[in-house]
Write an enzyme that holds these catalytic residues in place. Sequence first.
Site, PDB file in Angstrom:
ATOM      1  CB  SER A  33      -0.936  -0.038   1.215  1.00  0.00           C
ATOM      2  OG  SER A  33      -1.894   0.979   1.109  1.00  0.00           O
ATOM      3  CG  ASN A  34      -0.340   4.724  -1.195  1.00  0.00           C
ATOM      4  OD1 ASN A  34      -0.973   5.520  -0.512  1.00  0.00           O
ATOM      5  ND2 ASN A  34      -0.880   4.120  -2.261  1.00  0.00           N
ATOM      6  CG  HIS A  35       3.350   6.358   4.041  1.00  0.00           C
ATOM      7  ND1 HIS A  35       3.114   5.625   5.180  1.00  0.00           N
ATOM      8  CD2 HIS A  35       4.628   6.106   3.688  1.00  0.00           C
ATOM      9  CE1 HIS A  35       4.216   4.973   5.517  1.00  0.00           C
ATOM     10  NE2 HIS A  35       5.150   5.245   4.607  1.00  0.00           N
ATOM     11  CB  ALA A  99      -2.458   7.450  -3.088  1.00  0.00           C
TER      12      ALA A  99
END
Length: 223
Positions: A33-35, A99
């Site tokens: 995943s991402n932030h 995102a």
Amino acid sequence: VHAALHRGDLEGRRILVTAGPTVEPVDPVRFISNHSSGLQGYAVAAALAGRGADVRLVSGPVSLPTPPAVKRINVKTAEDMKAACLEQLPVDAAVCVAAVSDWRPASIHGSKMKKTGKEPPVLRLVENPDILATLSHLPDRPELVVGFAAETDNLQEHAEQKRQRKGCDWLLANDVSKHHFGGLRNQVLFLTGDGVECWPEMDKTALANQLAERVAFFFRGQS
Ligand code: CTP
Ligand code: CA
């Protein structure tokens, strides 16, 4: 006072907003995943709903409350997000703030991957569908399609190329080497087919309100 003057000017407009990260499973206990915090997307959804739009917020996993009057659809993966977005059609406008994970594991292990004492596993990735480009290129596309872009260098050049490649009408491009994911403030270049505006640094709520103002202006005077 300013916002109150315009309250309701997006009434009757159905607007899709994507927000948050996507989460791509590797096995039953792991993911990529991402932030993304979801803050900017949720602020956009709130600003549009505040002007009376019927907002469908397709959201990856975030720890934020649903803004008032917003209809929220929870998803995890990019493929789920794309399907959920297509289910909301037709819409007057789509604003893609999510995102989206660019890649996902080529296959998901059915059981937890275990250490073997030999070489670590190699993750093979495949590209996810591009939701913004998909919405932009639909034969019966929303009248207004808006994207956000994160760049670390050559902001304006990369952003204009991205706007054209994606086929979206507007792109808000953000230098993430200055304003990283999870921050409260944002500074963007606002690109349209007519040119570029450099918007001042402001908090994410103010940016969302300014974008909502432009969306309302776009639809003003139409049926
Ligand atoms: N986006 C999308 N689906 C994807 C990837 C991106 O809808 N699979 C949308 C994002 O929500 C954002 C815009 O496209 O509105 C730009 O995302 P960005 O990550 O900056 O662009 P990419 O095309 O993924 O290019 P890059 O290689 O720079 O990450
Ligand atoms: Ca990307």
